[in-house]
Enzyme design. Structure first.
Site, PDB file in Angstrom:
ATOM      1  N   ALA A  13       0.855  -1.191   0.000  1.00  0.00           N
ATOM      2  CA  ALA A  13       0.000   0.000   0.000  1.00  0.00           C
ATOM      3  C   ALA A  13       0.884   1.231   0.000  1.00  0.00           C
ATOM      4  CB  ALA A  13      -0.896   0.010   1.236  1.00  0.00           C
ATOM      5  N   LYS A  14       0.306   2.353  -0.298  1.00  0.00           N
ATOM      6  CA  LYS A  14       1.011   3.634  -0.160  1.00  0.00           C
ATOM      7  C   LYS A  14      -0.034   4.719  -0.109  1.00  0.00           C
ATOM      8  CE  LYS A  14       5.043   4.120  -0.610  1.00  0.00           C
ATOM      9  NZ  LYS A  14       6.213   4.211   0.285  1.00  0.00           N
ATOM     10  N   GLY A  15       0.271   5.775   0.612  1.00  0.00           N
ATOM     11  CA  GLY A  15      -0.691   6.871   0.694  1.00  0.00           C
ATOM     12  C   GLY A  15      -0.002   8.166   1.000  1.00  0.00           C
TER      13      GLY A  15
END
Ligand code: NAD
Length: 435
Positions: A125-127
């Site tokens: 994931a990445k945000g």
């Protein structure tokens, strides 16, 4: 870095921005290209590859923040979930003006590959929030973080998605995020984020872990190619969290570190630098050249005639323009994406060994995994145990990559992606697709 300072350095689950990697290829394009490249070597269901080209979900949220003058500014935040077939999503949260949806998707894919090559039970994931954190006061950053945590509350959690620091965020940011989440849930839940200060459930040894893994992998590469560390010269670009920790360990283990650098230039001593006597970026920012008798440029450092080159500052520093001049035998990627695709091909043709970022600097996410284990078990590990377990995990990953390298006669980068993709694809095929 002090707890209240403006976060600047990249966190342990950082991946470079789209434009850092190459000028013409976005993070998403790079991640997809690597996926197809690895898939060509494997007999896997094309439907699984098609699925992995896309994120599972991308959450886009509005984050209103009250500025210190009483006005309200509205920012956009993202959390891209790429794949969770092997476990909860894992990846950094960055505060940077150029954060975009697609960048989060691409960098989330990189995290999927990184966790899989390390055999961690996590997906990718990445945000982040499209904001310049340096333009906010500490109080404004805290309000931004708490509101962002609230907007993401339904999609993060110790069994769902575990964020970590990245560009523009730091351990203090993670402490605020953990506190906001815990207050809403009505109980203290340290396992919702990693990269926290140890006093609130962070792990010993986390900060130095990416540099330590770079040193461990360098040692393994030297051993593989019958190069005793005592006879090995090393040049390290960047003397921050990754570069200084890697340089000092290699120095301790008998290597000769002949060049180190920061943004101002490089210190060069062919007889070997006493790395402990030169302050790292954290200890005294950008001071390397002030301790040097001989100063050379960062470009000259990259082309020094050394055995090992460790680019540990920025993405996109070994390019089509300088790849022919690289004189090192081994390049161990400390930074994320320091070698452009074009340069990678040139180095391969020249038989220069390149050990990719997804294994070399994966000590960060690996110690994040240890932190998560400590949090959910409510039991802290000693620094010695963290070091021992990291050593074990790095050696296991190295052996897996080495096996594919020998079996398939591919580059080390391809071998690492083949290990990652085969694990992910096997999990997908075994779990099956919900019809
Ligand atoms: P840092 O801020 O601690 O240190 C960066 C160092 O690079 C400093 O010494 C700085 O002076 C130097 N630098 C900056 N611009 C430069 C330039 N133009 N030329 C030469 N040197 C320059 O950063 P870090 O945490 O060590 O991260 C370095 C790289 O490693 C980044 O690519 C980051 O994404 C990656 N990385 C970091 C971690 C982590 O946990 N810290 C984990 C994995 C990957």
């Amino acid at each position: 870095m002090t707890m209240a300072s403006t976060p600047g350095s990249a966190g342990e689950e950082s991946t470079e921005s789209a434009t850092d990697r190459t000028t013409s290829e976005s993070a998403l394009e790079t991640a997809r290209r690597q996926l197809h490249h690895a898939a060509e070597h494997l007999d896997i269901d094309p439907n699984v590859v098609e699925r992995l080209r896309h994120p599972k979900t991308v959450h886009e949220v509005t984050v209103p923040v009250e500025r210190d003058d009483g006005t309200v500014e509205v920012f956009t935040g993202y959390r891209a979930h790429h794949d969770s077939v092997r476990g909860p999503y894992k990846g950094g949260l960055r505060y940077h003006p150029e954060v975009t949806r697609d960048e989060c998707v691409g960098l989330g894919m990189w995290m999927t590959w990184k966790c899989a090559v390390m055999d961690l039970p996590f997906g990718g994931a990445k945000g982040g929030v499209a904001v310049d954190p340096k333009a906010l006061s500490a109080e404004e950053r805290e309000r931004l973080t708490r509101r962002f945590a609230q907007e993401l509350r339904d999609v993060i959690g110790p069994n769902r998605d575990i964020p970590a620091p990245d560009m523009g965020t730091d351990p203090q940011t993670m402490a605020w995020l953990m506190d906001a989440y815990s207050m809403q849930e009505g109980e203290t839940i340290p396992g919702v984020v990693t990269g926290k200060p140890p006093v609130v459930g962070g792990s010993e040894g986390r900060e130095e872990a990416p540099g330590r893994s770079v040193a461990i992998i360098t040692r393994e590469v030297c051993e593989y190619y019958d190069r005793p560390l005592e006879e090995t010269t090393v040049a390290v670009q960047g003397y921050g969290s990754v570069g200084a920790n890697a340089a000092r360990l290699l120095d301790d283990w008998g290597g000769t570190v002949v060049a180190i650098s920061d943004v101002n230039g490089a210190m060069y001593d062919p007889e070997g630098i006493d790395t402990a006597s030169v302050p790292s970026h954290d200890e005294e920012p950008e001071a390397v050249t002030t301790y040097a008798d001989t100063v050379i440029s960062n470009d000259e450092l990259l082309t020094l005639d050394v055995d090992v080159l460790v680019p540990a500052a920025l993405g996109n520093v070994i390019t089509e323009q300088n790849a022919d001049a690289i004189a090192a035998e081994f390049v161990v990627e400390g930074a994320n994406g320091p070698t452009t695709s074009a340069a990678d091909s040139i180095l391969a043709e020249r038989d220069i060994v390149v050990i990719p970022d997804i294994i070399a600097n994966a000590g960060g996410v690996t110690v994040s995994y240890f932190e998560w284990l400590q949090d959910i078990n409510r039991r802290a590990w000693s620094l010695e145990r963290v070091h021992d377990e990291l050593e074990t995990e790095m050696q296991a990953a190295w052996r897996a990559v080495r096996t594919e390298f020998e079996r398939r006669d591919v580059t080390w980068r391809d071998a690492a992606y083949i290990v990652a993709l085969s694990r992910i694809a096997e999990a997908h095929e075994t779990r099956g697709l919900w019809p």
